[in-house]
Design an enzyme around this catalytic site. Structure first.
Site, PDB file in Angstrom:
ATOM      1  N   ASP A   1      37.725  47.966  44.252  1.00 38.84           N
ATOM      2  CA  ASP A   1      37.088  49.227  43.851  1.00 38.84           C
ATOM      3  C   ASP A   1      37.035  50.189  45.041  1.00 38.84           C
ATOM      4  O   ASP A   1      37.283  51.386  44.916  1.00 38.84           O
ATOM      5  CB  ASP A   1      35.678  48.947  43.327  1.00 38.84           C
ATOM      6  CG  ASP A   1      35.693  47.857  42.261  1.00 38.84           C
ATOM      7  OD1 ASP A   1      36.344  48.058  41.231  1.00 38.84           O
ATOM      8  OD2 ASP A   1      35.086  46.792  42.490  1.00 38.84           O
TER       9      ASP A   1
ATOM     10  N   HIS B   1      30.569  44.789  40.188  1.00 37.32           N
ATOM     11  CA  HIS B   1      31.994  45.020  39.944  1.00 37.32           C
ATOM     12  C   HIS B   1      32.192  45.117  38.437  1.00 37.32           C
ATOM     13  O   HIS B   1      32.534  44.155  37.766  1.00 37.32           O
ATOM     14  CB  HIS B   1      32.859  43.890  40.520  1.00 37.32           C
ATOM     15  CG  HIS B   1      34.275  43.967  40.018  1.00 37.32           C
ATOM     16  ND1 HIS B   1      35.130  44.968  40.382  1.00 37.32           N
ATOM     17  CD2 HIS B   1      34.953  43.197  39.144  1.00 37.32           C
ATOM     18  CE1 HIS B   1      36.275  44.813  39.752  1.00 37.32           C
ATOM     19  NE2 HIS B   1      36.197  43.736  38.997  1.00 37.32           N
TER      20      HIS B   1
HETATM   21  P1  NAX Z   1      45.146  34.629  34.996  1.00 34.96           P
HETATM   22  O1  NAX Z   1      44.666  34.342  33.637  1.00 34.96           O
HETATM   23  O2  NAX Z   1      46.546  35.062  35.239  1.00 34.96           O
HETATM   24  O3  NAX Z   1      44.914  33.340  35.912  1.00 34.96           O
HETATM   25  C1  NAX Z   1      43.722  32.637  35.926  1.00 34.96           C
HETATM   26  C2  NAX Z   1      44.040  31.224  36.340  1.00 34.96           C
HETATM   27  O4  NAX Z   1      42.802  30.519  36.528  1.00 34.96           O
HETATM   28  C3  NAX Z   1      44.831  30.422  35.289  1.00 34.96           C
HETATM   29  O5  NAX Z   1      45.968  29.861  35.896  1.00 34.96           O
HETATM   30  C4  NAX Z   1      43.844  29.362  34.817  1.00 34.96           C
HETATM   31  O6  NAX Z   1      44.485  28.150  34.491  1.00 34.96           O
HETATM   32  C5  NAX Z   1      42.981  29.203  36.068  1.00 34.96           C
HETATM   33  N1  NAX Z   1      41.662  28.619  35.813  1.00 34.96           N
HETATM   34  C6  NAX Z   1      40.847  28.778  34.752  1.00 34.96           C
HETATM   35  N2  NAX Z   1      39.748  28.014  34.873  1.00 34.96           N
HETATM   36  C7  NAX Z   1      39.849  27.374  36.056  1.00 34.96           C
HETATM   37  C8  NAX Z   1      39.025  26.437  36.741  1.00 34.96           C
HETATM   38  N3  NAX Z   1      37.883  26.000  36.205  1.00 34.96           N
HETATM   39  N4  NAX Z   1      39.447  25.994  37.940  1.00 34.96           N
HETATM   40  C9  NAX Z   1      40.611  26.397  38.467  1.00 34.96           C
HETATM   41  N5  NAX Z   1      41.448  27.269  37.852  1.00 34.96           N
HETATM   42  C10 NAX Z   1      41.058  27.752  36.674  1.00 34.96           C
HETATM   43  O7  NAX Z   1      44.092  35.689  35.603  1.00 34.96           O
HETATM   44  P2  NAX Z   1      44.286  36.688  36.831  1.00 34.96           P
HETATM   45  O8  NAX Z   1      44.918  37.919  36.369  1.00 34.96           O
HETATM   46  O9  NAX Z   1      44.885  35.947  37.970  1.00 34.96           O
HETATM   47  O10 NAX Z   1      42.757  37.065  37.133  1.00 34.96           O
HETATM   48  C11 NAX Z   1      41.838  36.105  37.609  1.00 34.96           C
HETATM   49  C12 NAX Z   1      40.428  36.658  37.571  1.00 34.96           C
HETATM   50  O11 NAX Z   1      40.300  37.788  38.425  1.00 34.96           O
HETATM   51  C13 NAX Z   1      39.969  37.131  36.193  1.00 34.96           C
HETATM   52  O12 NAX Z   1      38.646  36.653  35.968  1.00 34.96           O
HETATM   53  C14 NAX Z   1      39.934  38.633  36.342  1.00 34.96           C
HETATM   54  O13 NAX Z   1      39.003  39.228  35.469  1.00 34.96           O
HETATM   55  C15 NAX Z   1      39.517  38.775  37.782  1.00 34.96           C
HETATM   56  N6  NAX Z   1      39.752  40.077  38.422  1.00 34.96           N
HETATM   57  C16 NAX Z   1      38.829  40.507  39.319  1.00 34.96           C
HETATM   58  C17 NAX Z   1      38.979  41.670  40.042  1.00 34.96           C
HETATM   59  C18 NAX Z   1      37.954  42.116  41.027  1.00 34.96           C
HETATM   60  O14 NAX Z   1      38.111  43.214  41.568  1.00 34.96           O
HETATM   61  N7  NAX Z   1      36.881  41.373  41.325  1.00 34.96           N
HETATM   62  C19 NAX Z   1      40.145  42.556  39.794  1.00 34.96           C
HETATM   63  C20 NAX Z   1      41.298  41.852  39.184  1.00 34.96           C
HETATM   64  C21 NAX Z   1      40.953  40.844  38.123  1.00 34.96           C
HETATM   65  O15 NAX Z   1      40.731  41.510  36.922  1.00 34.96           O
END
Ligand code: NAX
Length: 328
Positions: A159, A187
């Site tokens: 952000d 956030h």
């Molecule tokens: P993806 O869905 O591409 O990848 C998430 C991965 O996490 C998957 O491979 C899944 O198998 C794995 N996973 C799920 N549960 C798990 C657990 N208990 N232990 C280990 N791995 C686990 O998501 P992606 O685009 O990489 O985003 C990840 C997260 O970042 C999401 O929650 C998203 O909302 C968040 N974000 C946060 C941002 C921020 O500024 N704070 C911005 C970007 C993003 O939106």
């Protein structure tokens, strides 16, 4: 050769993981003199894809990469970890209520907090990226009573970087001319990007901008809703920019912020600026000696006060909801 630093990345098979791991392994997280050992923590369904990413990491022959382990058990994932990037989370899907979302994430961040408490290194530093990031960090921290709560942080650096870039575009300045910008609060769409203490080339940013309507109707909503705009344009959520912000956050935490400047990070509140103690909220922060510190003594005018309070109120609601669910 220095001892490698253990960096655990959860959600390693996801899209942020894919954008992040290569930069960590190349030395951009901790610097060009620090070897890293990567631990990739995934759920069982994600392990095979994480193995594919590890093959590609091998194929880069990064001089600083001392090894890669792939695990699906949080205890093994955080054993000896010095830095933990908690990226994997349960996204909101259609028809999901907020309580369901918080419960699903509690099921992830509670055991991860416990595992960090049980086995991480004494200098563990945690950055939560997975949403709802502030509250997920709060859940993890509350299950790690032996780890100082200051070691649990959530990411608002994306952000912050978005705000820098929008402000640079509006004023024709370079991003490097802009200092002391702040993201306050959660956030989420309630976050408050604050330019009232910022300067552009040494002049007050609000004076350079001189356009309150742009600030209220354009800048603030553009920054706050940028994630949705990226999804709309790209057909997928922010990944490389999120990974970049995670690198910036940990790099500054470990190596220090530039003297005189500050950045934004969600860290545990000590009650500063009327943010209830214990909430993980975004503040203007500096880092020295590996510790974040909240910038003190800023005057908050009525406009900013209202915006900060609204975002903090949302964090209080989220905290009360996870408390009600028995997650903290
Ligand atoms: P993806 O869905 O591409 O990848 C998430 C991965 O996490 C998957 O491979 C899944 O198998 C794995 N996973 C799920 N549960 C798990 C657990 N208990 N232990 C280990 N791995 C686990 O998501 P992606 O685009 O990489 O985003 C990840 C997260 O970042 C999401 O929650 C998203 O909302 C968040 N974000 C946060 C941002 C921020 O500024 N704070 C911005 C970007 C993003 O939106």
């Amino acid at each position: 050769r220095p001892t490698p630093v253990n960096v655990t990345v959860t959600g390693a098979a996801g899209q942020i993981g894919y954008a992040l791991l290569f930069r960590v392994a190349s030395g951009q997280l901790l610097g060009p003199d620090t070897p890293v050992r990567l631990r990739l923590l995934e759920i069982p369904q994600g392990v095979k894809a994480a193995e594919g990413t590890a093959m590609e990491l091998d194929d880069c022959a990064f001089p600083l990469l001392a090894g890669i382990d792939i695990v699906d058990d949080p205890r093994a994932g955080f054993e000896g970890a010095n830095v933990a990037l908690l990226v994997g989370a349960r996204p909101r899907t259609a028809g999901m209520e907020r309580g369901d979302l918080l419960s699903a994430n509690g099921g992830i961040f509670k055991p991860q907090g416990e595992a960090i408490n049980a086995g991480a290194a004494d200098d563990i530093r945690v950055l939560v990226v997975g949403n709802p990031a502030n509250t997920n960090a709060l859940i993890a921290a509350s299950h790690a009573p032996d780890v100082p709560s200051s070691r649990f942080t959530a990411m608002t650096r994306l952000d912050h970087n978005r705000a820098l870039s929008q402000l640079a575009k509006k004023t024709g300045a370079a991003v490097t001319d802009i200092e002391q910008l702040t993201i306050w609060g959660n956030h989420s769409a309630t976050q408050y990007p604050d330019i009232f203490h910022a300067s552009i080339g040494g002049r007050p940013a609000a004076e350079v901008v001189n356009d309150q309507a742009w600030l209220e109707n354009d800048f603030i909503p553009t920054v706050a809703k940028r994630g949705a705009a990226i999804i709309e344009a790209r057909g997928a959520s922010s990944a490389a920019s999120a990974a970049n912000a995670a690198i910036d956050h940990v790099h500054d935490w470990v190596n220090g912020t530039t003297p005189g400047g500050w950045t934004s990070a969600a860290i545990v509140s000590d009650g500063s600026y009327g943010v209830p103690e214990g909430l993980i909220s975004s503040f203007p922060v500096t880092s020295t000696g590996g510790e974040w510190e909240i910038v003190q003594g800023l005057e908050i005018d009525e406009f900013s006060r209202g915006r900060i309070d609204a975002s903090v109120a949302e964090l209080v609601e989220e905290r009360d909801a996870v408390k009600g669910l028995g997650l903290i």
